[in-house]
Design an enzyme around this catalytic site. Structure first.
Site, PDB file in Angstrom:
ATOM      1  N   GLY A   1      55.179  48.622  44.201  1.00  0.00           N
ATOM      2  CA  GLY A   1      55.455  48.220  42.921  1.00  0.00           C
ATOM      3  C   GLY A   1      54.730  47.014  42.588  1.00  0.00           C
ATOM      4  O   GLY A   1      54.790  46.096  43.596  1.00  0.00           O
TER       5      GLY A   1
ATOM      6  N   GLY B   1      54.904  43.580  42.280  1.00  0.00           N
ATOM      7  CA  GLY B   1      55.920  42.531  42.401  1.00  0.00           C
ATOM      8  C   GLY B   1      55.348  41.212  41.993  1.00  0.00           C
ATOM      9  O   GLY B   1      56.374  40.281  41.678  1.00  0.00           O
ATOM     10  N   ARG B   2      54.255  40.955  41.709  1.00  0.00           N
ATOM     11  CA  ARG B   2      53.711  39.697  41.213  1.00  0.00           C
ATOM     12  C   ARG B   2      52.367  40.085  40.017  1.00  0.00           C
ATOM     13  O   ARG B   2      51.374  39.220  40.203  1.00  0.00           O
ATOM     14  CB  ARG B   2      53.442  38.801  42.302  1.00  0.00           C
ATOM     15  CG  ARG B   2      52.249  39.602  43.248  1.00  0.00           C
ATOM     16  CD  ARG B   2      51.332  38.601  44.049  1.00  0.00           C
ATOM     17  NE  ARG B   2      50.821  39.291  45.048  1.00  0.00           N
ATOM     18  CZ  ARG B   2      49.848  38.751  45.962  1.00  0.00           C
ATOM     19  NH1 ARG B   2      49.735  37.490  45.750  1.00  0.00           N
ATOM     20  NH2 ARG B   2      49.499  39.442  46.745  1.00  0.00           N
TER      21      ARG B   2
ATOM     22  N   GLY C   1      57.020  36.334  42.799  1.00  0.00           N
ATOM     23  CA  GLY C   1      55.899  36.790  41.677  1.00  0.00           C
ATOM     24  C   GLY C   1      54.725  35.781  41.262  1.00  0.00           C
ATOM     25  O   GLY C   1      54.238  36.315  40.399  1.00  0.00           O
TER      26      GLY C   1
ATOM     27  N   ARG D   1      42.573  40.677  36.688  1.00  0.00           N
ATOM     28  CA  ARG D   1      41.647  41.533  37.587  1.00  0.00           C
ATOM     29  C   ARG D   1      41.281  42.476  36.669  1.00  0.00           C
ATOM     30  O   ARG D   1      42.222  43.099  35.794  1.00  0.00           O
ATOM     31  CB  ARG D   1      42.562  42.092  38.603  1.00  0.00           C
ATOM     32  CG  ARG D   1      42.016  43.073  39.530  1.00  0.00           C
ATOM     33  CD  ARG D   1      42.747  43.087  40.987  1.00  0.00           C
ATOM     34  NE  ARG D   1      44.021  43.684  40.619  1.00  0.00           N
ATOM     35  CZ  ARG D   1      45.007  43.862  41.574  1.00  0.00           C
ATOM     36  NH1 ARG D   1      44.628  43.662  42.697  1.00  0.00           N
ATOM     37  NH2 ARG D   1      46.100  44.470  41.249  1.00  0.00           N
TER      38      ARG D   1
ATOM     39  N   ARG E   1      46.871  53.841  42.584  1.00  0.00           N
ATOM     40  CA  ARG E   1      46.500  53.949  44.045  1.00  0.00           C
ATOM     41  C   ARG E   1      46.880  55.259  44.662  1.00  0.00           C
ATOM     42  O   ARG E   1      47.761  56.071  44.126  1.00  0.00           O
ATOM     43  CB  ARG E   1      47.223  52.762  44.624  1.00  0.00           C
ATOM     44  CG  ARG E   1      47.006  51.482  43.890  1.00  0.00           C
ATOM     45  CD  ARG E   1      48.385  50.634  43.864  1.00  0.00           C
ATOM     46  NE  ARG E   1      48.055  49.471  42.876  1.00  0.00           N
ATOM     47  CZ  ARG E   1      47.873  48.218  43.263  1.00  0.00           C
ATOM     48  NH1 ARG E   1      47.739  48.067  44.203  1.00  0.00           N
ATOM     49  NH2 ARG E   1      47.828  47.355  42.444  1.00  0.00           N
TER      50      ARG E   1
ATOM     51  N   ASP F   1      48.955  51.740  49.413  1.00  0.00           N
ATOM     52  CA  ASP F   1      48.915  51.101  48.065  1.00  0.00           C
ATOM     53  C   ASP F   1      47.852  50.132  47.924  1.00  0.00           C
ATOM     54  O   ASP F   1      47.577  49.566  46.825  1.00  0.00           O
ATOM     55  CB  ASP F   1      50.422  50.030  48.265  1.00  0.00           C
ATOM     56  CG  ASP F   1      50.313  49.251  49.276  1.00  0.00           C
ATOM     57  OD1 ASP F   1      50.320  49.557  50.528  1.00  0.00           O
ATOM     58  OD2 ASP F   1      50.607  47.888  49.239  1.00  0.00           O
TER      59      ASP F   1
ATOM     60  N   ASP G   1      42.550  44.698  46.070  1.00  0.00           N
ATOM     61  CA  ASP G   1      43.566  43.780  46.979  1.00  0.00           C
ATOM     62  C   ASP G   1      42.796  43.206  47.950  1.00  0.00           C
ATOM     63  O   ASP G   1      43.105  43.421  49.172  1.00  0.00           O
ATOM     64  CB  ASP G   1      44.702  44.808  47.349  1.00  0.00           C
ATOM     65  CG  ASP G   1      45.944  44.282  47.056  1.00  0.00           C
ATOM     66  OD1 ASP G   1      46.128  43.007  47.005  1.00  0.00           O
ATOM     67  OD2 ASP G   1      46.945  45.126  46.358  1.00  0.00           O
TER      68      ASP G   1
HETATM   69  P1  AMP Z   1      49.858  42.953  48.793  1.00  0.00           P
HETATM   70  O1  AMP Z   1      50.125  42.503  50.116  1.00  0.00           O
HETATM   71  O2  AMP Z   1      49.213  42.024  47.807  1.00  0.00           O
HETATM   72  O3  AMP Z   1      49.256  44.524  48.741  1.00  0.00           O
HETATM   73  O4  AMP Z   1      51.173  43.230  48.215  1.00  0.00           O
HETATM   74  C1  AMP Z   1      52.286  44.108  48.857  1.00  0.00           C
HETATM   75  C2  AMP Z   1      53.388  44.208  47.961  1.00  0.00           C
HETATM   76  O5  AMP Z   1      54.282  42.963  47.841  1.00  0.00           O
HETATM   77  C3  AMP Z   1      53.193  44.433  46.417  1.00  0.00           C
HETATM   78  O6  AMP Z   1      54.439  45.419  46.020  1.00  0.00           O
HETATM   79  C4  AMP Z   1      53.433  43.284  45.826  1.00  0.00           C
HETATM   80  O7  AMP Z   1      53.587  43.307  44.428  1.00  0.00           O
HETATM   81  C5  AMP Z   1      54.330  42.549  46.518  1.00  0.00           C
HETATM   82  N1  AMP Z   1      54.113  41.009  46.966  1.00  0.00           N
HETATM   83  C6  AMP Z   1      53.188  40.330  47.374  1.00  0.00           C
HETATM   84  N2  AMP Z   1      53.302  38.808  47.158  1.00  0.00           N
HETATM   85  C7  AMP Z   1      54.330  38.622  46.082  1.00  0.00           C
HETATM   86  C8  AMP Z   1      54.926  37.555  45.774  1.00  0.00           C
HETATM   87  N3  AMP Z   1      54.389  36.416  45.638  1.00  0.00           N
HETATM   88  N4  AMP Z   1      55.801  37.888  44.669  1.00  0.00           N
HETATM   89  C9  AMP Z   1      56.471  39.149  44.562  1.00  0.00           C
HETATM   90  N5  AMP Z   1      55.907  40.238  45.011  1.00  0.00           N
HETATM   91  C10 AMP Z   1      54.862  40.233  45.956  1.00  0.00           C
HETATM   92 MG    MG Z   2      48.784  45.389  47.151  1.00  0.00          MG
END
Ligand code: AMP
Ligand code: MG
Length: 471
Positions: A87, A89-90, A123, A173, A180, A245, A255
Site C-alpha cells: 500500500g 506508505g509514503r 512516509g 505524480r 498495479r 507493485d 516508480d
Molecule cells: P517502493 O520501493 O517505492 O516501490 O516502495 C515499496 C513499498 O515501501 C511501498 O509500500 C511504499 O509505500 C513503501 N515505502 C517506501 N519508502 C517509504 C517511506 N519512506 N515511508 C513509508 N513507506 C515507504
Molecule cells: Mg512502489
C-alpha cells in the site's frame, strides 16, 4: 488562475481498496519545479502551480475541494517474495482531473507523510530522489515512452533522515491510474472476487476503450507491457525494481527508484544497490515482465471463466502472446535504430548487440554515431570486427535510413553522472544544472548548441555504479 477541479472517484470503489490518508502538514512548502507543459495539457493554469494554494495542496497540507486524500491498498512480490499488504506508505491519491479529450489523470503525492501502510518508515521523500524521478520520468515521456509524469516538486522545508540529514520534498505524480498488478494481488490474497471484477471494470472504463471482456482486459495489459519493455530496452533503460507493485496496469512506466539509462552496453547490467542477484538486470526485463503478468493472470482466473480449467487455458493463451509481441516491438525499434526497414533482418540485431557488448560500446553514442554518419570503429573490438559489420550494415540499410535513425536514436538521455551532478547542485540550492539537463532531455532527438557535454559518456571516475531506491 483557478485551481484544478479534482474529484476522488477511487473513493467510490469498495473500501478494502483504500484508506483515508490523514493530512500531515509540512512546515514551509515551496515550489522547486513546476511542469507548465504538462499543466497546460491537463487544463491546469501553469501560473496556478506557483500559487500559495498549489503549494498547500501539492505538499499534502490541504485536501482538494472534492474529497479527502486516500492511501491506496496493494500487495506485491518484492524480488520474488510475496507481501500481501504493502500500500501507499509514503504517498496519497489526491484525486483525478478530467482532460479536454475526456480522459482522466490521477494526481498522487509522493512523500506526503505516514499512512496506515507505512510500517516502520517515515512516509517522507527527499528533494534529490523526487527531482530524480521528475527528470527521468520527463525524459522518458519526451522519448515517447509511456510513463507516469511529474507535475511539480514541492520542498517541504523539513529535514528527512536517510544516511544523512536531507531536505524533504513532495512530488506530484500524474498517471492514467495508479492501479498495479499488486492491487489485484491484494484482492486475490483476500479471495475478494467481486472486487476484482469491480476493479477490472474501473480500469477498463478509465483507459481501455473498446475492451469488453476479462480476456480482452488481460490481453491489453499484456500487450501494453510487452511494448513498454521493448521501448525501455531500445533506449538502454533499466527499471531496476520491477516488483509486481511497481507494474501498473495502464502500461505506463511507474516508480522511478534505482532506475537508470545504461552508458556502456552490458546486457547483464544492474544498477540497483539492493538487487544482489541481478533479478532485474537489463536483459532479464522481458522475462520478468512475463512473470509479473502471470501473477496478474492468476488473480484474474475467477473472472476469466467459472470453469477453472478453461480459465487457465484462456490465461495461458494470452500469456503466450506476450513474448512474440515483445520481440516484434523490440526488433522493429532496434532495426529502426539501425536504419533498416526490412523487418526480417533480425539476426543483424543480435550481431550488432554482440559487438556492442564485447566492446562495452556506449549504447546511446553508438547509435548516434551511426545516425550522424560518423566512423564508429572505436565502438568495436577491432578494425576487422568493425569492417565486417559495416559491410553487412551497408547492404541492409534502407534508402530512408537517416529519417528512421533520427527518430529512434536520441542525442540526449538523462545520463546517470549528469543527473547525479545536477542533483548535487540542487541540494546546495543551485537548480541551474538541473534545468539545463531537463531542457536537453525534454527534446532528446534535437541537437542543441552548447550541450555537447551532456552527450558525452562518463569518464571512468565519473561513472555511477549504483543507484538507490528513491526513498
Ligand atoms: P517502493 O520501493 O517505492 O516501490 O516502495 C515499496 C513499498 O515501501 C511501498 O509500500 C511504499 O509505500 C513503501 N515505502 C517506501 N519508502 C517509504 C517511506 N519512506 N515511508 C513509508 N513507506 C515507504
Ligand atoms: Mg512502489
Amino acid at each position: 488562475m483557478q485551481a484544478p477541479l479534482i474529484n476522488q472517484t477511487y473513493a467510490q470503489l469498495p473500501a478494502v481498496l483504500h484508506a483515508l490518508a490523514e493530512l500531515k502538514p509540512v512546515a514551509a512548502p515551496k515550489l522547486l519545479i513546476g511542469n507548465s507543459t504538462l499543466a497546460q495539457h491537463m487544463g491546469i493554469d501553469p501560473s496556478w502551480l506557483e500559487s500559495d494554494e498549489a503549494a498547500q495542496l501539492l505538499s499534502g497540507n490541504q485536501s482538494a475541494a472534492h474529497g479527502s486524500p486516500l492511501a491506496m491498498a496493494y500487495a506485491g512480490h518484492q524480488f520474488g517474495g510475496f507481501n500481501p499488504s504493502l500500500g501507499d506508505g509514503r504517498a496519497m491519491l489526491l484525486g483525478d482531473v478530467v482532460l479536454a479529450d475526456g480522459t482522466t489523470r490521477e494526481l498522487h503525492l509522493k512523500g506526503s507523510g505516514r499512512t496506515q501502510f507505512s510500517r516502520g518508515a517515515d512516509g517522507r521523500a527527499t528533494v534529490s530522489a523526487m527531482l530524480r524521478e521528475y527528470i527521468i520520468s520527463e525524459a522518458m515521456a519526451a522519448l515517447g515512452v509511456p510513463t507516469t509524469r511529474s507535475l511539480a516538486v514541492m520542498a517541504t522545508g523539513e529535514r528527512v533522515w536517510r544516511q544523512k540529514p536531507e531536505q524533504g520534498a513532495v512530488l506530484t505524480r500524474v498517471a492514467k491510474s495508479h492501479v498495479r498488478v499488486g492491487t489485484f494481488q491484494y484482492l486475490a490474497a483476500r479471495h475478494d472476487v467481486e472486487t476484482i471484477r469491480t476493479l477490472m471494470n474501473h480500469e477498463i472504463a478509465r483507459h481501455m476503450p473498446g475492451v469488453t471482456t476479462a480476456q480482452d482486459f488481460l490481453a491489453t495489459a499484456i500487450s501494453r507491457q510487452a511494448k513498454l519493455i521493448a521501448m525501455w530496452m531500445s533506449f538502454g533503460f533499466i527499471h531496476g525494481v520491477m516488483n509486481t507493485d511497481n507494474m501498473q496496469i495502464a502500461g505506463e512506466t511507474i516508480d522511478y527508484g534505482p532506475c537508470a539509462f545504461m552508458d556502456g552496453f552490458d546486457p547483464q547490467k544492474v544498477f540497483s544497490s539492493i538487487d544482489e542477484n541481478g533479478r532485474y538486470a537489463f536483459d532479464k526485463q522481458p522475462m520478468i515482465g512475463l512473470w509479473n503478468l502471470t501473477r496478474l493472470a492468476e488473480c484474474l482466473l475467477p473472472v476469466l471463466d467459472d470453469d477453472k480449467t478453461y480459465a487457465i487455458k484462456i490465461a495461458e493463451t494470452e500469456l503466450q502472446n506476450y513474448m512474440p509481441q515483445f520481440e516484434a516491438a523490440f526488433e522493429q525499434r532496434m532495426l529502426a535504430k539501425l536504419g533498416i526497414d526490412d523487418l526480417s533482418q533480425t539476426d543483424f540485431i543480435a550481431t550488432t548487440l554482440q559487438h556492442m557488448a564485447n566492446a562495452r560500446a556506449d549504447f546511446t553514442l553508438f547509435f548516434m554515431g551511426l545516425t550522424r554518419g560518423e566512423n564508429v570503429e572505436k565502438f568495436f573490438m577491432s578494425k576487422l570486427a568493425h569492417d565486417e559489420w559495416d559491410q553487412q550494415w551497408n547492404t541492409l540499410k534502407s534508402a530512408k535510413a537517416n529519417e528512421l535513425m533520427k527518430h529512434h536514436n536520441p542525442v540526449y538521455i538523462a545520463r546517470n553522472h549528469r543527473v547525479a551532478e545536477a542533483l548535487a547542485a540542487a541540494e546546495l540550492g543551485d537548480l541551474a544544472p538541473f534545468h539545463r539537463l531537463l531542457n536537453a532531455v525534454q527534446s532528446p532527438f534535437t541537437e542543441q548548441q552548447g550541450f555537447k557535454d551532456l552527450e558525452a559518456a562518463p569518464l571512468p571516475q565519473e561513472e555511477v555504479l549504483q543507484t538507490f531506491c528513491g526513498t
